[in-house]
Write an enzyme that holds these catalytic residues in place. Structure first.
Site, PDB file in Angstrom:
ATOM      1  N   ASP A   6       0.862  -1.180   0.000  1.00  0.00           N
ATOM      2  CA  ASP A   6       0.000   0.000   0.000  1.00  0.00           C
ATOM      3  C   ASP A   6       0.899   1.231   0.000  1.00  0.00           C
ATOM      4  O   ASP A   6       1.540   1.534   1.016  1.00  0.00           O
ATOM      5  CB  ASP A   6      -0.910  -0.022   1.232  1.00  0.00           C
ATOM      6  CG  ASP A   6      -1.683   1.280   1.425  1.00  0.00           C
ATOM      7  OD1 ASP A   6      -2.007   1.929   0.403  1.00  0.00           O
ATOM      8  OD2 ASP A   6      -1.959   1.645   2.585  1.00  0.00           O
ATOM      9  N   GLY A   8       1.235   4.892   0.274  1.00  0.00           N
ATOM     10  CA  GLY A   8       0.550   6.103   0.705  1.00  0.00           C
ATOM     11  C   GLY A   8       1.428   7.316   0.523  1.00  0.00           C
ATOM     12  O   GLY A   8       2.603   7.225   0.152  1.00  0.00           O
ATOM     13  N   ASN A  11       3.837   6.870   3.974  1.00  0.00           N
ATOM     14  CA  ASN A  11       4.526   5.591   4.153  1.00  0.00           C
ATOM     15  C   ASN A  11       4.116   4.584   3.092  1.00  0.00           C
ATOM     16  O   ASN A  11       3.016   4.650   2.540  1.00  0.00           O
ATOM     17  CB  ASN A  11       4.195   4.994   5.539  1.00  0.00           C
ATOM     18  CG  ASN A  11       4.793   5.796   6.668  1.00  0.00           C
ATOM     19  OD1 ASN A  11       5.965   6.155   6.631  1.00  0.00           O
ATOM     20  ND2 ASN A  11       3.995   6.082   7.682  1.00  0.00           N
ATOM     21  N   THR A  13       3.332   0.773   3.155  1.00  0.00           N
ATOM     22  CA  THR A  13       3.039  -0.298   4.107  1.00  0.00           C
ATOM     23  C   THR A  13       2.958  -1.619   3.357  1.00  0.00           C
ATOM     24  O   THR A  13       2.293  -1.707   2.330  1.00  0.00           O
ATOM     25  CB  THR A  13       1.718  -0.034   4.844  1.00  0.00           C
ATOM     26  OG1 THR A  13       1.765   1.255   5.465  1.00  0.00           O
ATOM     27  CG2 THR A  13       1.471  -1.083   5.910  1.00  0.00           C
ATOM     28  N   GLY A 107      -9.222   7.258  -5.463  1.00  0.00           N
ATOM     29  CA  GLY A 107      -7.939   6.706  -5.027  1.00  0.00           C
ATOM     30  C   GLY A 107      -7.988   5.196  -4.877  1.00  0.00           C
ATOM     31  O   GLY A 107      -8.940   4.650  -4.310  1.00  0.00           O
ATOM     32  N   PRO A 108      -6.965   4.485  -5.377  1.00  0.00           N
ATOM     33  CA  PRO A 108      -6.925   3.024  -5.228  1.00  0.00           C
ATOM     34  C   PRO A 108      -7.009   2.573  -3.782  1.00  0.00           C
ATOM     35  O   PRO A 108      -7.583   1.521  -3.488  1.00  0.00           O
ATOM     36  CB  PRO A 108      -5.579   2.646  -5.847  1.00  0.00           C
ATOM     37  CG  PRO A 108      -5.264   3.764  -6.786  1.00  0.00           C
ATOM     38  CD  PRO A 108      -5.824   5.002  -6.148  1.00  0.00           C
ATOM     39  N   ASP A 109      -6.428   3.347  -2.868  1.00  0.00           N
ATOM     40  CA  ASP A 109      -6.478   2.974  -1.457  1.00  0.00           C
ATOM     41  C   ASP A 109      -7.911   2.950  -0.946  1.00  0.00           C
ATOM     42  O   ASP A 109      -8.292   2.083  -0.154  1.00  0.00           O
ATOM     43  CB  ASP A 109      -5.622   3.927  -0.617  1.00  0.00           C
ATOM     44  CG  ASP A 109      -6.008   5.392  -0.796  1.00  0.00           C
ATOM     45  OD1 ASP A 109      -6.540   5.767  -1.859  1.00  0.00           O
ATOM     46  OD2 ASP A 109      -5.764   6.186   0.136  1.00  0.00           O
ATOM     47  N   THR A 184       0.624  24.575  26.669  1.00  0.00           N
ATOM     48  CA  THR A 184       0.516  24.630  25.206  1.00  0.00           C
ATOM     49  C   THR A 184       0.459  23.249  24.573  1.00  0.00           C
ATOM     50  O   THR A 184      -0.368  22.985  23.697  1.00  0.00           O
ATOM     51  CB  THR A 184       1.703  25.423  24.632  1.00  0.00           C
ATOM     52  OG1 THR A 184       1.685  26.747  25.158  1.00  0.00           O
ATOM     53  CG2 THR A 184       1.616  25.494  23.109  1.00  0.00           C
TER      54      THR A 184
END
Length: 259
Positions: A6, A8, A11, A13, A107-109, A184
């Protein structure tokens, strides 16, 4: 063995399957430029470190949202693993009908996630992927990808926050102990995480109402998805392996079609 990849925006993966059993997941960064030799040697090195001989990989399938690296990546796989990878895309026979205004731009993902999500739900579903972008995909009862929402990812929003404000530091994104922050860092953590939870609950509610799929099964994936999934009842399942399993299902379907 099957190697699923995958690609991305942040990353790459990867997962190695022996039939339905996932032997392990590993990641490498996407943005670092690599040659085909670097991809091939890096993948082989990782496999060997996991006690998997590269020659045991008999097939590879890839879903990518980063076209620029595909030539080097596929060339490296062909050269070092001696197999030509299948590429999952909107034009592939995935078993999911993409019913959007421009299916080729989906998107293919997202298609891969829809395949895996529908395999789990066996009916209407909302699949949320907490990645570089947070995507919400609506799958109808007949396995049709019908609609989506795309929002900035939690980490992407964080980088924008501390990158655009000189006095705000880069922080680790995690669930703070309280929404009543007194410093903060905790305030930023609360804004990012509680904001993501609120966004998720509202978008899921709105998608269910407008689609009429009030019983849609909600599945989350992606690295930071676990933080959100643990804090809201609107997510039914968190599955970090969802995309890799979707690639495995698509590979099995595509190879079955070839017979």
């Amino acid at each position: 063995m099957l190697l699923t990849i995958d690609v991305g925006n942040t990353n790459i993966t990867m997962g190695v399957f022996e039939e339905e059993l996932l032997f392990g997941m590993f990641r490498m960064t996407t943005k670092r430029p690599r040659t085909s030799d670097e991809y091939g040697m890096t993948i082989c090195g990782i496999l060997e470190h996991r006690s998997i001989a590269p020659k045991e990989i008999k097939a590879v399938i890839i879903a990518s949202v980063v076209p620029d690296i595909m030539h080097s990546l596929t060339s490296g796989i062909i050269k070092y693993l001696h197999t030509t990878p299948l590429i999952a895309s909107a034009d592939s026979d995935t078993g999911i009908l993409v019913n959007t205004d421009n299916p080729s731009r989906t998107g293919p993902d997202r298609i891969v996630n829809a395949v895996a999500g529908y395999a789990i739900s066996k009916g209407p579903a909302i699949v949320i992927d907490f990645g570089t972008a947070t995507t919400y995909d609506l799958i109808g009862p007949d396995g049709t990808l019908e609609a989506c929402i795309i929002a900035p990812g939690i980490e992407t929003a964080g980088r924008s926050l501390w990158g655009g404000a000189a006095m705000l530091p880069a922080i680790q994104i995690q669930m703070p102990d309280t929404a009543l922050a007194r410093d903060t860092v905790t305030g930023m953590q609360g804004g990012l995480v509680f904001g993501a939870i609120g966004q998720t609950e509202y978008i899921v509610k709105r998608m269910k109402e407008e689609s009429g799929y009030t019983d849609a099964y909600v599945i989350a994936t992606g690295g930071l998805g676990k933080i959100v999934a643990n804090e809201t009842e609107c997510i039914n399942l968190y599955d970090p392996q969802l995309t890799l399993n979707g690639l495995r299902l698509i590979y099995e379907r595509m190879k079955g079609t070839d017979k």
